[in-house]
Design a protein around this motif. Structure first.
Motif, PDB file in Angstrom:
ATOM      1  N   ASN A 219      14.833  -4.643  -1.876  1.00 22.10           N
ATOM      2  CA  ASN A 219      15.596  -3.587  -1.198  1.00 22.10           C
ATOM      3  C   ASN A 219      15.691  -2.289  -1.998  1.00 22.10           C
ATOM      4  N   SER A 220      14.729  -2.061  -2.891  1.00 22.23           N
ATOM      5  CA  SER A 220      14.772  -0.865  -3.738  1.00 22.23           C
ATOM      6  C   SER A 220      14.317   0.396  -3.012  1.00 22.23           C
ATOM      7  N   GLY A 221      13.412   0.240  -2.060  1.00 24.18           N
ATOM      8  CA  GLY A 221      12.868   1.416  -1.378  1.00 24.18           C
ATOM      9  C   GLY A 221      11.952   2.245  -2.249  1.00 24.18           C
ATOM     10  N   TYR A 222      11.522   1.714  -3.388  1.00 20.57           N
ATOM     11  CA  TYR A 222      10.690   2.480  -4.306  1.00 20.57           C
ATOM     12  C   TYR A 222       9.355   2.846  -3.673  1.00 20.57           C
ATOM     13  N   GLU A 223       8.911   4.023  -4.021  1.00 17.97           N
ATOM     14  CA  GLU A 223       7.658   4.563  -3.505  1.00 17.97           C
ATOM     15  C   GLU A 223       6.459   3.854  -4.137  1.00 17.97           C
ATOM     16  N   TYR A 224       5.390   3.749  -3.354  1.00 18.55           N
ATOM     17  CA  TYR A 224       4.137   3.178  -3.840  1.00 18.55           C
ATOM     18  C   TYR A 224       3.281   4.308  -4.401  1.00 18.55           C
ATOM     19  N   GLN A 225       2.924   4.179  -5.667  1.00 20.79           N
ATOM     20  CA  GLN A 225       2.007   5.136  -6.296  1.00 20.79           C
ATOM     21  C   GLN A 225       1.489   4.505  -7.573  1.00 20.79           C
ATOM     22  N   ILE A 226       0.200   4.591  -7.776  1.00 25.47           N
ATOM     23  CA  ILE A 226      -0.390   4.061  -8.998  1.00 25.47           C
ATOM     24  C   ILE A 226      -0.311   5.136 -10.071  1.00 25.47           C
ATOM     25  N   THR A 227       0.389   4.817 -11.147  1.00 27.41           N
ATOM     26  CA  THR A 227       0.553   5.737 -12.270  1.00 27.41           C
ATOM     27  C   THR A 227       0.311   4.957 -13.566  1.00 27.41           C
ATOM     28  N   THR A 228       0.216   5.674 -14.669  1.00 24.11           N
ATOM     29  CA  THR A 228       0.033   5.027 -15.966  1.00 24.11           C
ATOM     30  C   THR A 228       1.362   4.748 -16.659  1.00 24.11           C
TER      31      THR A 228
ATOM     32  N   LEU B  40       4.017   2.461 -17.229  1.00 27.51           N
ATOM     33  CA  LEU B  40       4.309   1.039 -17.031  1.00 27.51           C
ATOM     34  C   LEU B  40       5.782   0.689 -17.138  1.00 27.51           C
ATOM     35  N   PHE B  41       6.598   1.569 -17.668  1.00 24.50           N
ATOM     36  CA  PHE B  41       7.938   1.170 -18.053  1.00 24.50           C
ATOM     37  C   PHE B  41       9.046   1.709 -17.158  1.00 24.50           C
ATOM     38  N   THR B  42       8.699   2.334 -16.037  1.00 23.73           N
ATOM     39  CA  THR B  42       9.698   2.715 -15.040  1.00 23.73           C
ATOM     40  C   THR B  42       9.425   1.907 -13.775  1.00 23.73           C
ATOM     41  N   THR B  43      10.431   1.773 -12.945  1.00 27.06           N
ATOM     42  CA  THR B  43      10.260   0.984 -11.734  1.00 27.06           C
ATOM     43  C   THR B  43       9.857   1.817 -10.524  1.00 27.06           C
ATOM     44  N   ASN B  44      10.096   3.111 -10.575  1.00 25.06           N
ATOM     45  CA  ASN B  44       9.764   3.965  -9.429  1.00 25.06           C
ATOM     46  C   ASN B  44       9.010   5.199  -9.912  1.00 25.06           C
ATOM     47  N   PRO B  45       7.794   5.396  -9.377  1.00 21.26           N
ATOM     48  CA  PRO B  45       7.075   4.655  -8.340  1.00 21.26           C
ATOM     49  C   PRO B  45       6.477   3.360  -8.912  1.00 21.26           C
ATOM     50  N   THR B  46       5.928   2.545  -7.993  1.00 19.42           N
ATOM     51  CA  THR B  46       5.384   1.272  -8.409  1.00 19.42           C
ATOM     52  C   THR B  46       4.181   0.873  -7.567  1.00 19.42           C
ATOM     53  N   TYR B  47       3.572  -0.230  -7.921  1.00 22.58           N
ATOM     54  CA  TYR B  47       2.462  -0.816  -7.164  1.00 22.58           C
ATOM     55  C   TYR B  47       2.448  -2.309  -7.460  1.00 22.58           C
TER      56      TYR B  47
ATOM     57  N   ASN C  59       0.835  -1.198   0.000  1.00 25.32           N
ATOM     58  CA  ASN C  59       0.000   0.000   0.000  1.00 25.32           C
ATOM     59  C   ASN C  59       0.871   1.249   0.000  1.00 25.32           C
ATOM     60  N   LYS C  60       0.231   2.412   0.071  1.00 27.75           N
ATOM     61  CA  LYS C  60       0.965   3.681  -0.030  1.00 27.75           C
ATOM     62  C   LYS C  60       1.949   3.898   1.106  1.00 27.75           C
ATOM     63  N   ASN C  61       1.858   3.129   2.157  1.00 37.34           N
ATOM     64  CA  ASN C  61       2.787   3.265   3.277  1.00 37.34           C
ATOM     65  C   ASN C  61       3.893   2.215   3.248  1.00 37.34           C
ATOM     66  N   SER C  62       4.051   1.528   2.118  1.00 36.70           N
ATOM     67  CA  SER C  62       5.041   0.461   2.053  1.00 36.70           C
ATOM     68  C   SER C  62       5.938   0.605   0.829  1.00 36.70           C
ATOM     69  N   VAL C  63       6.982  -0.190   0.814  1.00 37.14           N
ATOM     70  CA  VAL C  63       7.890  -0.289  -0.325  1.00 37.14           C
ATOM     71  C   VAL C  63       7.902  -1.754  -0.746  1.00 37.14           C
ATOM     72  N   PRO C  64       8.395  -2.058  -1.945  1.00 37.98           N
ATOM     73  CA  PRO C  64       8.461  -3.465  -2.344  1.00 37.98           C
ATOM     74  C   PRO C  64       9.271  -4.274  -1.330  1.00 37.98           C
ATOM     75  N   GLU C  65       8.753  -5.457  -1.002  1.00 41.51           N
ATOM     76  CA  GLU C  65       9.436  -6.311  -0.040  1.00 41.51           C
ATOM     77  C   GLU C  65       9.169  -7.772  -0.357  1.00 41.51           C
ATOM     78  N   ILE C  66      10.049  -8.601   0.164  1.00 38.31           N
ATOM     79  CA  ILE C  66       9.864 -10.040   0.053  1.00 38.31           C
ATOM     80  C   ILE C  66       9.403 -10.535   1.413  1.00 38.31           C
ATOM     81  N   ILE C  67       8.280 -11.266   1.398  1.00 36.83           N
ATOM     82  CA  ILE C  67       7.760 -11.863   2.618  1.00 36.83           C
ATOM     83  C   ILE C  67       7.662 -13.375   2.412  1.00 36.83           C
ATOM     84  N   SER C  68       7.568 -14.104   3.499  1.00 37.83           N
ATOM     85  CA  SER C  68       7.439 -15.552   3.389  1.00 37.83           C
ATOM     86  C   SER C  68       6.037 -15.912   2.899  1.00 37.83           C
ATOM     87  N   LEU C  69       5.922 -17.082   2.303  1.00 37.38           N
ATOM     88  CA  LEU C  69       4.617 -17.580   1.894  1.00 37.38           C
ATOM     89  C   LEU C  69       3.702 -17.679   3.107  1.00 37.38           C
ATOM     90  N   ASN C  70       4.246 -18.107   4.242  1.00 39.63           N
ATOM     91  CA  ASN C  70       3.442 -18.176   5.469  1.00 39.63           C
ATOM     92  C   ASN C  70       2.879 -16.806   5.834  1.00 39.63           C
TER      93      ASN C  70
END
Length: 187
Positions: free
Chosen positions: A119-128, A130-137, A58-69
């Motif tokens: 570990n990118s720290g990229y910002e969460y934002q929905i934009t149109t 598609l071809f850049t990594t930051n911001p992302t969702y 969500n808007k308060n998070s950055v990309p992360e890897i979490i366990s399947l659990n």
């Protein structure tokens, strides 16, 4: 619906089996309705290993890897019957995963997602865009992983959404030319 027979989710280790009696695989796409707005918006992630999911929540998070659990504890279990929509996660996989090209494609997508977002720290934002990594969702990460993993063939394997905003629930519809996704299991 899978329900653990234990007193606390923290004590549970999930062993999810698909209809083919295999575990979640690298490159699988997880789509859940266990998000805000009673599942209206959906949420997606990509398995970067058999027990790790890359997503951004969500808007308060950055990309992360979490366990399947952790994914299952957050998004995959049925919600209490108190007027809420039951939550679940659908697990999708390329239909012909056992052929050499499809298996490699799924692994390349997972590797691309990890290399570009962990570990990118990229910002969460929905934009149109598609071809850049930051911001992302969430669904942009998954769409890009499969698009860029195909290299120059990306446009032949994936459609660009009409709105330029891939959605979690739309993810299975973007694959084309024999690269369709198959629903493997619901958790």
């Amino acid at each position: 619906m899978f329900k653990p027979q234990i007193s606390s989710l923290q004590e549970c280790s999930y062993n999810i089996k698909t209809k083919n009696n295999t575990s979640v695989m690298k490159g699988d796409i997880l789509i859940t309705n266990g998000t805000s707005l009673n599942g209206f918006t959906g949420h997606t992630g990509i398995a970067v290993s058999s027990n790790e999911i890359l997503h951004t929540a969500n808007k308060n998070s950055v990309p992360e890897i979490i366990s399947l659990n952790e994914w299952i504890e957050t998004y995959g279990l049925e919600a209490p019957d108190e007027g809420f929509i039951p939550t679940n996660t659908e697990v999708y996989r390329l239909e012909n995963i056992n052929s050499s090209i499809f298996g490699v494609y799924a692994e390349l997508a997972a590797d691309w997602a990890r290399a570009n977002y962990e570990n990118s720290g990229y910002e969460y934002q929905i934009t149109t865009d598609l071809f850049t990594t930051n911001p992302t969702y969430c669904s942009k990460i998954v769409w890009q992983a499969y698009y860029y993993a195909a290299g120059q063939w990306g446009p032949r394997f994936l459609d660009i959404p009409i709105t330029n905003i891939p959605t979690p629930y739309g993810m299975p519809t973007y694959f084309k030319n024999g690269f369709e996704l198959e629903l493997i299991t619901i958790i």
